[in-house]
Design a protein around this motif. Structure first.
Motif, PDB file in Angstrom:
ATOM      1  N   VAL A 402       5.681  -2.522 -14.212  1.00 16.54           N
ATOM      2  CA  VAL A 402       5.323  -1.214 -13.667  1.00 16.54           C
ATOM      3  C   VAL A 402       3.896  -1.228 -13.132  1.00 16.54           C
ATOM      4  CG1 VAL A 402       4.930   1.207 -14.246  1.00 16.54           C
ATOM      5  CG2 VAL A 402       6.952   0.045 -15.123  1.00 16.54           C
ATOM      6  N   LEU A 403       2.989  -1.829 -13.879  1.00 16.15           N
ATOM      7  CA  LEU A 403       1.589  -1.887 -13.450  1.00 16.15           C
ATOM      8  C   LEU A 403       1.426  -2.707 -12.181  1.00 16.15           C
ATOM      9  CD1 LEU A 403      -0.214  -2.237 -16.887  1.00 16.15           C
ATOM     10  CD2 LEU A 403      -0.262  -0.275 -15.353  1.00 16.15           C
ATOM     11  N   GLN A 404       2.212  -3.764 -12.049  1.00 12.52           N
ATOM     12  CA  GLN A 404       2.157  -4.550 -10.814  1.00 12.52           C
ATOM     13  C   GLN A 404       2.565  -3.704  -9.616  1.00 12.52           C
ATOM     14  OE1 GLN A 404       3.563  -8.788 -10.838  1.00 12.52           O
ATOM     15  NE2 GLN A 404       4.384  -8.156 -12.813  1.00 12.52           N
ATOM     16  N   VAL A 405       3.637  -2.944  -9.768  1.00  8.78           N
ATOM     17  CA  VAL A 405       4.117  -2.098  -8.670  1.00  8.78           C
ATOM     18  C   VAL A 405       3.080  -1.043  -8.312  1.00  8.78           C
ATOM     19  CG1 VAL A 405       5.905  -0.488  -7.926  1.00  8.78           C
ATOM     20  CG2 VAL A 405       6.528  -2.470  -9.330  1.00  8.78           C
ATOM     21  N   LEU A 406       2.560  -0.345  -9.322  1.00  7.59           N
ATOM     22  CA  LEU A 406       1.590   0.722  -9.061  1.00  7.59           C
ATOM     23  C   LEU A 406       0.297   0.179  -8.468  1.00  7.59           C
ATOM     24  CD1 LEU A 406       2.068   2.959 -12.244  1.00  7.59           C
ATOM     25  CD2 LEU A 406       3.010   3.314  -9.956  1.00  7.59           C
ATOM     26  N   THR A 407      -0.161  -0.951  -8.980  1.00 13.28           N
ATOM     27  CA  THR A 407      -1.401  -1.549  -8.469  1.00 13.28           C
ATOM     28  C   THR A 407      -1.230  -2.020  -7.029  1.00 13.28           C
ATOM     29  OG1 THR A 407      -2.031  -2.251 -10.703  1.00 13.28           O
ATOM     30  CG2 THR A 407      -3.128  -3.338  -8.856  1.00 13.28           C
ATOM     31  N   ARG A 408      -0.098  -2.656  -6.760  1.00 14.68           N
ATOM     32  CA  ARG A 408       0.155  -3.124  -5.400  1.00 14.68           C
ATOM     33  C   ARG A 408       0.266  -1.942  -4.432  1.00 14.68           C
ATOM     34  NH1 ARG A 408       3.075  -7.447  -3.145  1.00 14.68           N
ATOM     35  NH2 ARG A 408       2.606  -7.445  -0.888  1.00 14.68           N
ATOM     36  N   ALA A 409       0.914  -0.876  -4.884  1.00 17.56           N
ATOM     37  CA  ALA A 409       1.038   0.314  -4.043  1.00 17.56           C
ATOM     38  C   ALA A 409      -0.334   0.889  -3.716  1.00 17.56           C
ATOM     39  CB  ALA A 409       1.904   1.357  -4.745  1.00 17.56           C
ATOM     40  N   ARG A 410      -1.218   0.901  -4.684  1.00 21.40           N
ATOM     41  CA  ARG A 410      -2.598   1.360  -4.447  1.00 21.40           C
ATOM     42  C   ARG A 410      -3.275   0.493  -3.398  1.00 21.40           C
ATOM     43  NH1 ARG A 410      -6.315   2.724  -9.667  1.00 21.40           N
ATOM     44  NH2 ARG A 410      -5.832   4.953  -9.875  1.00 21.40           N
ATOM     45  N   GLN A 411      -3.158  -0.803  -3.566  1.00 25.97           N
ATOM     46  CA  GLN A 411      -3.825  -1.740  -2.668  1.00 25.97           C
ATOM     47  C   GLN A 411      -3.317  -1.630  -1.236  1.00 25.97           C
ATOM     48  OE1 GLN A 411      -2.924  -5.392  -4.697  1.00 25.97           O
ATOM     49  NE2 GLN A 411      -4.678  -5.261  -6.085  1.00 25.97           N
ATOM     50  N   GLU A 412      -2.011  -1.450  -1.082  1.00 21.57           N
ATOM     51  CA  GLU A 412      -1.395  -1.438   0.243  1.00 21.57           C
ATOM     52  C   GLU A 412      -1.313  -0.051   0.861  1.00 21.57           C
ATOM     53  OE1 GLU A 412      -0.686  -4.146   1.747  1.00 21.57           O
ATOM     54  OE2 GLU A 412      -0.756  -5.606   0.107  1.00 21.57           O
ATOM     55  N   GLY A 413      -1.619   0.969   0.055  1.00 22.77           N
ATOM     56  CA  GLY A 413      -1.510   2.320   0.565  1.00 22.77           C
ATOM     57  C   GLY A 413      -0.098   2.858   0.592  1.00 22.77           C
ATOM     58  N   TRP A 414       0.804   2.230  -0.172  1.00 24.40           N
ATOM     59  CA  TRP A 414       2.180   2.712  -0.231  1.00 24.40           C
ATOM     60  C   TRP A 414       2.254   3.990  -1.057  1.00 24.40           C
ATOM     61  CZ3 TRP A 414       4.074  -2.666  -2.253  1.00 24.40           C
ATOM     62  CH2 TRP A 414       4.024  -3.610  -1.209  1.00 24.40           C
ATOM     63  N   THR A 415       2.999   4.927  -0.588  1.00 26.10           N
ATOM     64  CA  THR A 415       3.253   6.141  -1.363  1.00 26.10           C
ATOM     65  C   THR A 415       4.729   6.255  -1.741  1.00 26.10           C
ATOM     66  OG1 THR A 415       3.492   7.358   0.722  1.00 26.10           O
ATOM     67  CG2 THR A 415       1.334   7.426  -0.371  1.00 26.10           C
ATOM     68  N   ARG A 416       5.492   5.259  -1.364  1.00 26.32           N
ATOM     69  CA  ARG A 416       6.922   5.265  -1.668  1.00 26.32           C
ATOM     70  C   ARG A 416       7.389   3.834  -1.880  1.00 26.32           C
ATOM     71  NH1 ARG A 416      12.076   4.883   0.233  1.00 26.32           N
ATOM     72  NH2 ARG A 416      13.480   6.671  -0.049  1.00 26.32           N
ATOM     73  N   VAL A 417       7.886   3.541  -3.084  1.00 24.69           N
ATOM     74  CA  VAL A 417       8.375   2.205  -3.410  1.00 24.69           C
ATOM     75  C   VAL A 417       9.740   2.364  -4.078  1.00 24.69           C
ATOM     76  CG1 VAL A 417       7.915   0.038  -4.613  1.00 24.69           C
ATOM     77  CG2 VAL A 417       6.002   1.436  -3.804  1.00 24.69           C
ATOM     78  N   ALA A 482       6.893   2.544   1.886  1.00 19.63           N
ATOM     79  CA  ALA A 482       6.442   3.400   2.974  1.00 19.63           C
ATOM     80  C   ALA A 482       5.103   4.012   2.623  1.00 19.63           C
ATOM     81  CB  ALA A 482       7.466   4.495   3.253  1.00 19.63           C
ATOM     82  N   SER A 483       4.437   4.533   3.633  1.00 18.91           N
ATOM     83  CA  SER A 483       3.172   5.218   3.458  1.00 18.91           C
ATOM     84  C   SER A 483       3.305   6.628   3.993  1.00 18.91           C
ATOM     85  CB  SER A 483       2.054   4.491   4.213  1.00 18.91           C
ATOM     86  OG  SER A 483       0.874   5.265   4.213  1.00 18.91           O
ATOM     87  N   ALA A 484       2.790   7.596   3.266  1.00 18.40           N
ATOM     88  CA  ALA A 484       2.891   8.993   3.679  1.00 18.40           C
ATOM     89  C   ALA A 484       2.106   9.254   4.947  1.00 18.40           C
ATOM     90  CB  ALA A 484       2.396   9.908   2.565  1.00 18.40           C
ATOM     91  N   SER A 485       1.154   8.383   5.268  1.00 16.02           N
ATOM     92  CA  SER A 485       0.337   8.563   6.460  1.00 16.02           C
ATOM     93  C   SER A 485       1.056   8.094   7.712  1.00 16.02           C
ATOM     94  CB  SER A 485      -0.978   7.792   6.312  1.00 16.02           C
ATOM     95  OG  SER A 485      -0.727   6.407   6.183  1.00 16.02           O
ATOM     96  N   ARG A 486       2.256   7.489   7.558  1.00 19.14           N
ATOM     97  CA  ARG A 486       3.022   7.000   8.682  1.00 19.14           C
ATOM     98  C   ARG A 486       4.428   7.586   8.649  1.00 19.14           C
ATOM     99  NH1 ARG A 486       2.550   0.586   8.995  1.00 19.14           N
ATOM    100  NH2 ARG A 486       3.982   1.046  10.695  1.00 19.14           N
ATOM    101  N   ALA A 487       4.967   7.878   9.807  1.00 16.71           N
ATOM    102  CA  ALA A 487       6.294   8.491   9.856  1.00 16.71           C
ATOM    103  C   ALA A 487       7.391   7.477   9.619  1.00 16.71           C
ATOM    104  CB  ALA A 487       6.500   9.175  11.203  1.00 16.71           C
ATOM    105  N   ASP A 488       7.112   6.209   9.975  1.00 20.04           N
ATOM    106  CA  ASP A 488       8.155   5.195   9.836  1.00 20.04           C
ATOM    107  C   ASP A 488       8.187   4.624   8.433  1.00 20.04           C
ATOM    108  OD1 ASP A 488       6.553   2.167  10.494  1.00 20.04           O
ATOM    109  OD2 ASP A 488       5.560   4.120  10.610  1.00 20.04           O
ATOM    110  N   VAL A 489       9.324   4.144   8.017  1.00 24.21           N
ATOM    111  CA  VAL A 489       9.476   3.496   6.726  1.00 24.21           C
ATOM    112  C   VAL A 489       9.320   2.007   6.904  1.00 24.21           C
ATOM    113  CG1 VAL A 489      11.049   3.022   4.823  1.00 24.21           C
ATOM    114  CG2 VAL A 489      10.996   5.306   5.839  1.00 24.21           C
ATOM    115  N   ILE A 490       8.462   1.421   6.090  1.00 19.12           N
ATOM    116  CA  ILE A 490       8.222  -0.020   6.184  1.00 19.12           C
ATOM    117  C   ILE A 490       9.243  -0.706   5.291  1.00 19.12           C
ATOM    118  CG2 ILE A 490       6.494  -1.836   5.893  1.00 19.12           C
ATOM    119  CD1 ILE A 490       4.378   0.432   5.904  1.00 19.12           C
ATOM    120  N   THR A 491      10.187  -1.352   5.884  1.00 24.83           N
ATOM    121  CA  THR A 491      11.257  -1.985   5.126  1.00 24.83           C
ATOM    122  C   THR A 491      10.971  -3.455   4.952  1.00 24.83           C
ATOM    123  OG1 THR A 491      12.828  -0.428   6.084  1.00 24.83           O
ATOM    124  CG2 THR A 491      13.733  -2.401   5.008  1.00 24.83           C
TER     125      THR A 491
END
Length: 495
Positions: A402-417, A482-491
């Motif tokens: 869980v910490l890996q996912v949350l930390t990576r999301a922080r680093q990459e700016g992901w708001t949706r995983v 995905a990132s909330a700052s972008r309309a597209d979903v990064i797949t």
């Protein structure tokens, strides 16, 4: 509306562990929702006589907060609860717990990439949701016709009524699982008559438990490395036992110990026959007791090898037609393990609950994340249970993930995983294929490991070493992000 980076549901061992690890990782914007008035979860609720752990104490603790001062080889309920409370206090978790606050509904909002969480204290939002209620949370009481008209005392073992005096009473115990094996020997000397309703005989092995002497506790507390060495030894022994779960022929050898133990404890042939299981050891949860069999062999105790069909007045009517008048009924019938109530309260963006997705068969990617539920994590989730190791081992492997996912999301700016459906299906296909040859599936019994559809949704079919390895690295190719700052979903590219 208050927003948190992470909301944790439940303040038992999973929730407290998650809170501590988040803090250690520098994720401080979180809150724990706890419907009760104290932490410790199952170790707060289960206070029945004789309640204790069936995993060696040195293993039954967080690796980041080892307890070097257990009083016994297998700790009791009060001591475990005190340990969890101490960890929460030392890591300053109590100010983050909202006691008396129940999560009633959590739904993912695809527009804001947030969880909207309705609680008994109002609405909050979260970037990530950690379901830490655990599978031993809600007691399971069978729907027995006529039970609501029973004039005597009725309760489940996890809601023990300590005000009720059993002295001289006629008591019926329904169920012979892990809890009943512990409390039956404690109440038997007090009651006038004890009627035990056993649908399936259980293998019960001797428990290598004893009170640690002052010298031993001093060594574990003060000698550098002593406690860690004991923990490693216990882990190694449990892993060796795990070989038997994956190779049923080994368990058939070990179960000879169970037969010998039963013969030593019960001399009467008919009772011994009633208590002899017809399945391979390990097919159900392993049970340990040094007093259970002896207590069933004492005067005033009757074992009914049948289910309870109904209750009529103060009479318990068994499935075999026998009738017995009693003053109290105690259910030792376990918990909602695979039909966890929390699953009916967590919804995807379209308003479908986890229950709706699972349709009776819980599934998750690596037992932790679920397709259709972004930024959500289930601790002690489906397909991670083992018959041979500590829940703390499983929990900490998940928390690292869980910490890996949350930390990576922080680093990459992901708001949706969110895990890809294909990755989740592939994982569960591998699990089900591997389970076929284990004692869980091939041992010849029905257990709580199997869900409403007859599928084993509980067990991990490999070693815990493999579990640690598979959860040790976050593979982003298995996720859509995905990132909330972008309309597209990064797949992520297909694996």
């Amino acid at each position: 509306m208050k927003h948190y980076e992470v909301v944790i549901v439940g303040a038992g061992i999973s929730g407290i562990g998650a809170a501590v690890r988040l803090s250690q990782q520098g994720i401080d914007d979180f809150v724990l929702l706890e419907k009760g008035d104290a932490v410790a979860g199952t170790w707060r609720d289960n206070t029945y006589p004789g309640c204790a752990c069936d995993v060696p104490s040195a293993l039954y603790s967080y690796s980041f907060a080892p307890n070097r001062d257990w009083s016994r080889l297998f700790a009791g309920q009060a001591e475990i609860r005190h340990y969890i409370e101490r960890v929460a206090g030392e890591h300053r978790i109590f100010p983050r717990v909202r006691f008396g606050t129940e999560m009633r509904r959590a739904q993912w909002d695809e527009q804001t990439h947030r969880w909207i969480i309705e609680t008994s204290a109002g609405v909050i939002t979260a970037g990530a949701l950690i379901a830490a209620a655990g599978p031993w949370n809600e007691p399971l009481v069978p729907d027995v016709p006529g039970l609501d008209t029973f004039p005597g005392e009725v309760f489940h073992s996890s809601r023990w009524n300590h005000r009720y005096d059993m002295t001289g009473k006629r008591v019926a115990v329904v169920g012979t699982g892990a809890s009943a094996v512990q409390f039956i020997p404690e109440i038997q000397p007090k009651v006038e008559a004890l009627h035990v309703y056993q649908r399936t005989a259980q293998w019960v092995l001797p428990k290598p438990d004893y009170a640690l002497r002052a010298f031993e506790r001093t060594v574990l507390r003060r000698v550098p490395g002593a406690h860690d060495a004991l923990r490693r030894v216990e882990y190694g022994l449990m892993e060796a036992l795990g070989l038997g779960f994956r190779n049923p022929w080994i368990m058939k050898v070990i179960q000879q110990l169970g037969k010998i133990w039963l013969r030593l404890q019960v001399s009467e042939p008919r009772l011994r026959e009633t208590l002899t299981p017809r399945y391979t050891l390990g097919c159900k949860r392993l049970l340990f007791s040094n007093k259970y069999y002896r207590s069933l062999a004492r005067p005033g105790v009757e074992v009914h090898p049948t289910a309870v069909a109904s209750v009529r007045g103060n009479v318990v009517v068994a499935a075999d037609g026998s009738e017995t008048a009693v003053d109290a009924i105690i259910f030792g019938t376990g918990f909602h393990i695979l039909d966890m109530p929390v699953a009916s309260r967590i919804f995807d963006a379209q308003g479908r609950s986890l229950d709706d997705h699972w349709k009776g068969s819980p599934q998750a990617y690596l037992g932790t994340t679920v397709a259709g539920f972004p930024n959500a994590f289930v601790l002690l989730g489906p397909s991670l249970g083992t018959g041979h190791t500590s829940a703390f081992t499983i929990l900490e492997a998940q928390l690292g993930y869980v910490l890996q996912v949350l930390t990576r999301a922080r680093q990459e700016g992901w708001t949706r995983v969110e895990p890809r459906r294909a990755a989740q299906d592939s994982f569960n296909t591998r699990v089900q294929k591997a389970l076929a040859g284990t004692v869980y599936n091939a041992g010849g019994c029905q257990s709580y490991f199997f869900d409403a559809n007859g599928r084993n949704s509980f067990n991990w079919p490999w070693s815990t070493r493999r579990m640690l390895k598979e959860l040790a690295a976050f593979d982003d190719t298995a996720f859509d992000v995905a990132s909330a700052s972008r309309a597209d979903v990064i797949t992520a590219p297909p694996s």
